[in-house]
Design an enzyme around this catalytic site. Sequence first.
Site, PDB file in Angstrom:
ATOM      1  N   ASP A 524       0.842  -1.197   0.000  1.00  0.00           N
ATOM      2  CA  ASP A 524       0.000   0.000   0.000  1.00  0.00           C
ATOM      3  C   ASP A 524       0.875   1.243   0.000  1.00  0.00           C
ATOM      4  O   ASP A 524       2.088   1.179   0.235  1.00  0.00           O
ATOM      5  CB  ASP A 524      -0.936  -0.003   1.211  1.00  0.00           C
ATOM      6  CG  ASP A 524      -0.204  -0.145   2.541  1.00  0.00           C
ATOM      7  OD1 ASP A 524       0.534   0.786   2.913  1.00  0.00           O
ATOM      8  OD2 ASP A 524      -0.367  -1.187   3.216  1.00  0.00           O
ATOM      9  N   GLU A 604      22.918 -22.121 -17.683  1.00  0.00           N
ATOM     10  CA  GLU A 604      21.955 -21.301 -16.938  1.00  0.00           C
ATOM     11  C   GLU A 604      22.623 -20.053 -16.378  1.00  0.00           C
ATOM     12  O   GLU A 604      22.048 -18.959 -16.406  1.00  0.00           O
ATOM     13  CB  GLU A 604      21.341 -22.129 -15.805  1.00  0.00           C
ATOM     14  CG  GLU A 604      20.356 -23.187 -16.293  1.00  0.00           C
ATOM     15  CD  GLU A 604      19.929 -24.119 -15.184  1.00  0.00           C
ATOM     16  OE1 GLU A 604      18.764 -24.585 -15.229  1.00  0.00           O
ATOM     17  OE2 GLU A 604      20.741 -24.414 -14.276  1.00  0.00           O
TER      18      GLU A 604
END
Length: 724
Positions: A524, A604
Amino acid sequence: MSIVIREKTFTLHTSNSTYMMQVDSFGYLLHLYYGKKAEHAPEYLLVKKDRGFSGNPYDANNDRTYSLDVLPQEFPFDGNGDYRTSSLIIRTKEGIYGCDLRFVKAEIIDNKTKLKGLPSMSENVESLEVTLEDSLLHLEVILSYSVYEDVDIITRSVRIINHGETVTIENIKSANLDFVSGDFDVISFCGRHTMERIPNRQKVNHGIYKISSKRGASSHQYNPALILCDSNANEMSGNAYSMNFVYSGNFEAMIEADQYGQKRMVMGLSPDYFSYPVEHEDIFYAPEVMMSYSSSGLSRLSQNLHQGMRKYLIHDPMVGIKPILINSWEASYFNFNGESIYQLAKAAKSCDIEMVVMDDGWFGQRESDNAALGDWYVNEEKLGESLASLSSRIHDLGLKFGIWFEPECISEDSDLYRKHPDYALKVPHRKYIRAREQLVLDFSRKEVVDAIFKQVCDILDHASIDYIKWDFNRSISDIYSSTTPQGKVTYDYVLGLYSFLERLIKRYPKLLIEGCSGGGGRFDAGMLYYTPQIWLSDNTDAIDRLSIQYGSSFIYPISTFGSHVSAVPNHQTGRITPLDTRGVVAMSGTFGYELDITKCSDEERKVIKEQVATFKSYASLIHEGLYYRLSDPLHDDIGAYAFINEDEALIFAVRIKNQASRYAYFIKIEGLEDDAYYQDEKGQIYDANILKTQGLPLIVEVGDYQSFTIHLTKIKGEKENGKN
């Protein structure tokens, strides 16, 4: 002038919107207008007519056409004959409900009154303060409006000054908007743990639509934000209004369609567990609400909020793009020591990652999530070294170092609980509710906040820490404090949290804090004031994240999204997605990794290093460019979005559904400059007008969850590039 006072009409102007209110002949403050830029007060919208059971104020004498039950108001209060949703309910010591607020004065100030103990947007702004008074109760209510002209945002807050005998606030809302006409939809952002802020759009019908939280935090379930928009509004057209609460605790937001089809939009504190006494000469501050309006659709509304928060709300201790980090949680959970964290850092360094974060498990006797919260001292036996030593070794690699805290909670199996069981929120003589084997500390008490603050500072003072992840892993229940009056606990708890964070930032001004509450349970604007990034969700699955990021983007800036690449099969869903796709999705945020890079293959690691380089090259555009949602991943076969500035555009897309014989998707690219030309990295030139109307083809390859990255640079025109 962004604020104009003409007699008793008050007008607020942003670059593209106007807000008007007026004091009527009885001293009531009525709302006139909020929308596209206008100059003349539309008093003709105040339609007066005898409407039966809508009562009339005493001052109106025999005029049955005047009723506050049907007139649009700025701050509707209980006791004035308005039976719609109220912004203020006052109870006197005799138990009488209601008040009678009349206009006293209005003044323009060059800044804004500071909301004591609460976060708010910048104070360096022009504001209007309107004072209302109940002369019988000797109660002043001051409505504060601040105008952020360049980003089309107006903030509202309320403070109550009691010059009389003690009164109790039973309900208070910081913002109210009344609409006398309009066919509207409401968009809220709902969800659950690991699936937060999913847009829910529905038509506004008669009755009350409400979202709220009584969990002590703004919650995974309902975000403290609402959008009211034309029923035919879309991303690029239509009227849209938003309210966003700058607060991190219990809230309530509602849309009411009344008996005559008028609409009322309100936002503020939840009345659940709230009954707040205000004594003689005390001041109560209600948190701020951000309001914005767009006449050109939802994208523009979101951009107003993104730019406004970045410019006027969020305080970032690290200038520029924040460091790319790797977090140890999904790499090792509780199974680590100092050496394994160091090896994780070395592997991260080889891939150009810039910070390693040691998550839960480094303190007290913490070998699982059911013990030691509240015992904030380093477990050197587990680490095999001091925190200062580990921090120094990681810094010597050229990396930054961060650690995890959960300061607001306490384990029953902890030294702190054994010494101070009263520090926990729980009802005496009643079996209490556990969640994750932990209780919540009573942060409404200053001595509790001070005790935890001292422990945290003892850690930070003795090791070089660049970042902390501030977590909060349960909802508040058993609301009882041994010292704080019970109706004040939930509100004062949030003030205690904000006080802790304010002191922490002041003491360690270079410390980066990432908010977290089981992921996105307290995402928020209140927390963003203190923590410039928040972990978006505990769900790191790339495909689910498309929906979570999509919903969050309606209100919050992309630069605040804590977003990481995690291992597969994903730990929350079990889904397997390509590493390239996981990287593309995570780049729409702060970007980082949540896996054990020491176990990655050479191939990777090569991809990870390339992803880091790609993100760094685009980071400014991602974090500062205008954001456009190009598809709806909840319903479409592809999730697509763009970041655009005056010179370039970056489009990310991920194929969600895999269907045979699908050869291409055509994505319409909104936000490009009309009549301009753009070139991709292969030299292909595109007409912006065609990209907007016909779209950009994305060629489908075999395989699940294919991702696309397209970077376009604006060029001067076809002729100058040899395209006669």
